[in-house]
Design a protein around this motif. Structure first.
Motif, PDB file in Angstrom:
ATOM      1  N   GLU A  12       0.851  -1.184   0.000  1.00 42.35           N
ATOM      2  CA  GLU A  12       0.000   0.000   0.000  1.00 42.35           C
ATOM      3  C   GLU A  12       0.892   1.242   0.000  1.00 42.35           C
ATOM      4  N   TYR A  13       2.039   1.119   0.682  1.00 40.03           N
ATOM      5  CA  TYR A  13       3.035   2.179   0.753  1.00 40.03           C
ATOM      6  C   TYR A  13       4.398   1.592   0.447  1.00 40.03           C
ATOM      7  N   VAL A  14       5.248   2.378  -0.189  1.00 40.99           N
ATOM      8  CA  VAL A  14       6.645   1.994  -0.366  1.00 40.99           C
ATOM      9  C   VAL A  14       7.505   2.969   0.416  1.00 40.99           C
ATOM     10  N   TYR A  15       8.702   2.528   0.756  1.00 39.53           N
ATOM     11  CA  TYR A  15       9.614   3.261   1.625  1.00 39.53           C
ATOM     12  C   TYR A  15      10.806   3.729   0.811  1.00 39.53           C
ATOM     13  N   ILE A  16      11.158   4.996   0.979  1.00 41.20           N
ATOM     14  CA  ILE A  16      12.321   5.569   0.307  1.00 41.20           C
ATOM     15  C   ILE A  16      13.167   6.248   1.368  1.00 41.20           C
ATOM     16  N   GLU A  17      14.451   5.906   1.401  1.00 41.14           N
ATOM     17  CA  GLU A  17      15.361   6.508   2.359  1.00 41.14           C
ATOM     18  C   GLU A  17      16.429   7.270   1.589  1.00 41.14           C
ATOM     19  N   HIS A  18      16.679   8.499   1.983  1.00 37.95           N
ATOM     20  CA  HIS A  18      17.699   9.306   1.325  1.00 37.95           C
ATOM     21  C   HIS A  18      18.911   9.406   2.234  1.00 37.95           C
ATOM     22  N   ALA A  19      19.896   8.578   1.971  1.00 42.11           N
ATOM     23  CA  ALA A  19      21.177   8.600   2.690  1.00 42.11           C
ATOM     24  C   ALA A  19      21.009   8.700   4.205  1.00 42.11           C
ATOM     25  N   GLY A  20      19.946   8.109   4.718  1.00 33.39           N
ATOM     26  CA  GLY A  20      19.726   8.099   6.153  1.00 33.39           C
ATOM     27  C   GLY A  20      19.308   9.435   6.739  1.00 33.39           C
ATOM     28  N   SER A  21      19.020  10.433   5.891  1.00 33.24           N
ATOM     29  CA  SER A  21      18.675  11.745   6.435  1.00 33.24           C
ATOM     30  C   SER A  21      17.200  12.081   6.294  1.00 33.24           C
ATOM     31  N   ASP A  22      16.573  11.717   5.220  1.00 34.84           N
ATOM     32  CA  ASP A  22      15.143  11.934   5.024  1.00 34.84           C
ATOM     33  C   ASP A  22      14.488  10.578   4.808  1.00 34.84           C
ATOM     34  N   TYR A  23      13.265  10.455   5.301  1.00 29.07           N
ATOM     35  CA  TYR A  23      12.547   9.194   5.198  1.00 29.07           C
ATOM     36  C   TYR A  23      11.196   9.449   4.562  1.00 29.07           C
ATOM     37  N   THR A  24      10.855   8.645   3.565  1.00 26.67           N
ATOM     38  CA  THR A  24       9.649   8.897   2.792  1.00 26.67           C
ATOM     39  C   THR A  24       8.797   7.646   2.700  1.00 26.67           C
ATOM     40  N   LEU A  25       7.484   7.847   2.795  1.00 22.43           N
ATOM     41  CA  LEU A  25       6.495   6.839   2.440  1.00 22.43           C
ATOM     42  C   LEU A  25       5.738   7.385   1.242  1.00 22.43           C
ATOM     43  N   ARG A  26       5.447   6.495   0.319  1.00 24.76           N
ATOM     44  CA  ARG A  26       4.726   6.895  -0.881  1.00 24.76           C
ATOM     45  C   ARG A  26       3.636   5.867  -1.152  1.00 24.76           C
ATOM     46  N   LYS A  66      -0.284   5.542  -3.627  1.00 23.92           N
ATOM     47  CA  LYS A  66      -0.913   6.128  -4.812  1.00 23.92           C
ATOM     48  C   LYS A  66      -1.546   7.476  -4.455  1.00 23.92           C
ATOM     49  N   LYS A  67      -1.877   7.674  -3.190  1.00 22.96           N
ATOM     50  CA  LYS A  67      -2.545   8.895  -2.729  1.00 22.96           C
ATOM     51  C   LYS A  67      -1.570   9.933  -2.163  1.00 22.96           C
ATOM     52  N   TRP A  68      -0.611   9.495  -1.316  1.00 24.98           N
ATOM     53  CA  TRP A  68       0.232  10.427  -0.577  1.00 24.98           C
ATOM     54  C   TRP A  68       1.711  10.210  -0.832  1.00 24.98           C
ATOM     55  N   ARG A  69       2.452  11.318  -0.707  1.00 27.22           N
ATOM     56  CA  ARG A  69       3.910  11.246  -0.569  1.00 27.22           C
ATOM     57  C   ARG A  69       4.242  12.045   0.677  1.00 27.22           C
ATOM     58  N   PHE A  70       4.822  11.355   1.655  1.00 26.64           N
ATOM     59  CA  PHE A  70       5.111  11.924   2.972  1.00 26.64           C
ATOM     60  C   PHE A  70       6.599  11.784   3.243  1.00 26.64           C
ATOM     61  N   THR A  71       7.278  12.909   3.472  1.00 25.81           N
ATOM     62  CA  THR A  71       8.708  12.881   3.781  1.00 25.81           C
ATOM     63  C   THR A  71       8.944  13.547   5.122  1.00 25.81           C
ATOM     64  N   TYR A  72       9.576  12.789   6.008  1.00 25.10           N
ATOM     65  CA  TYR A  72       9.934  13.273   7.327  1.00 25.10           C
ATOM     66  C   TYR A  72      11.417  13.610   7.331  1.00 25.10           C
ATOM     67  N   CYS A  73      11.765  14.770   7.854  1.00 29.80           N
ATOM     68  CA  CYS A  73      13.153  15.230   7.938  1.00 29.80           C
ATOM     69  C   CYS A  73      13.526  15.307   9.416  1.00 29.80           C
ATOM     70  N   PRO A  74      14.217  14.305   9.953  1.00 32.24           N
ATOM     71  CA  PRO A  74      14.515  14.268  11.389  1.00 32.24           C
ATOM     72  C   PRO A  74      15.211  15.545  11.860  1.00 32.24           C
ATOM     73  N   GLY A  75      14.751  16.041  13.010  1.00 32.22           N
ATOM     74  CA  GLY A  75      15.356  17.215  13.613  1.00 32.22           C
ATOM     75  C   GLY A  75      14.938  18.535  12.977  1.00 32.22           C
ATOM     76  N   LYS A  76      14.094  18.490  11.987  1.00 31.89           N
ATOM     77  CA  LYS A  76      13.654  19.701  11.289  1.00 31.89           C
ATOM     78  C   LYS A  76      12.200  20.010  11.637  1.00 31.89           C
ATOM     79  N   GLU A  77      11.823  21.243  11.486  1.00 30.62           N
ATOM     80  CA  GLU A  77      10.449  21.674  11.722  1.00 30.62           C
ATOM     81  C   GLU A  77       9.599  21.533  10.461  1.00 30.62           C
ATOM     82  N   TYR A  78      10.195  21.070   9.405  1.00 25.00           N
ATOM     83  CA  TYR A  78       9.497  20.971   8.130  1.00 25.00           C
ATOM     84  C   TYR A  78       9.594  19.553   7.585  1.00 25.00           C
ATOM     85  N   GLY A  79       8.772  19.284   6.622  1.00 25.42           N
ATOM     86  CA  GLY A  79       8.773  18.025   5.896  1.00 25.42           C
ATOM     87  C   GLY A  79       8.002  18.252   4.617  1.00 25.42           C
TER      88      GLY A  79
END
Length: 153
Positions: free
Chosen positions: A74-88, A90-103
């Motif tokens: 239902e979701y796939v996982y994308i990791e960017h060099a251990g710094s950003d983490y994404t779930l994707r 068909k409906k959503w793309r969600f990226t969490y940026c650890p330690g940041k106030e934004y995503g």
């Protein structure tokens, strides 16, 4: 296939092409999501071998050999060099940026080119909470499963 250093659609959505005449369904196009970690168990199953313990991907041999397009994700996982983490999905793309106030949060059905970041939309806080939980569950599931536990203690 979703895997890249960045999670934007035009970078992460990579066509995966298999060709094995006489063994795979010729001309089949599937729109399901899969991940790079699925390649090894898929090839192992296609050649009649069992994937070794610790392989975390899911075989997609059924998608390649039948009319099924169901990859089990239902979701796939994308990791960017251990710094950003994404779930994707068909409906959503969600990226969490650890330690940041934004995503990043995109509604892919309404905004397939990811132009409008909905991260600060308070009306979507429940969506962010649910996707954060799913992302944490997925990150935990990626830890190395080896060595296999042989006792409950």
């Amino acid at each position: 296939l979703y895997y890249k250093g960045v999670a934007y659609q035009h970078s992460a959505n990579v066509p995966l092409i298999f060709n094995w005449p006489g063994h795979l369904k010729a001309g089949k196009v599937a729109d399901g999501m899969m991940q790079e970690i699925d390649l090894f168990p898929t090839i192992m199953e296609l050649v009649g071998m069992e994937a070794p313990a610790g392989v975390q991907g899911r075989s997609q041999a059924k998608v390649l050999t039948t009319n099924s397009g169901e990859t089990g994700y239902e979701y796939v996982y994308i990791e960017h060099a251990g710094s950003d983490y994404t779930l994707r999905s068909k409906k959503w793309r969600f990226t969490y940026c650890p330690g940041k106030e934004y995503g990043e949060l995109y509604d892919l059905e309404k905004d397939p080119n990811e132009f409008v970041n909905l991260w600060n939309n308070r009306k979507l806080d429940n969506v962010k909470r649910e996707l954060t939980k799913r992302l944490l569950d997925r990150i935990v599931s990626t830890r190395d499963p080896l060595p296999l536990r042989e006792a409950p203690y």
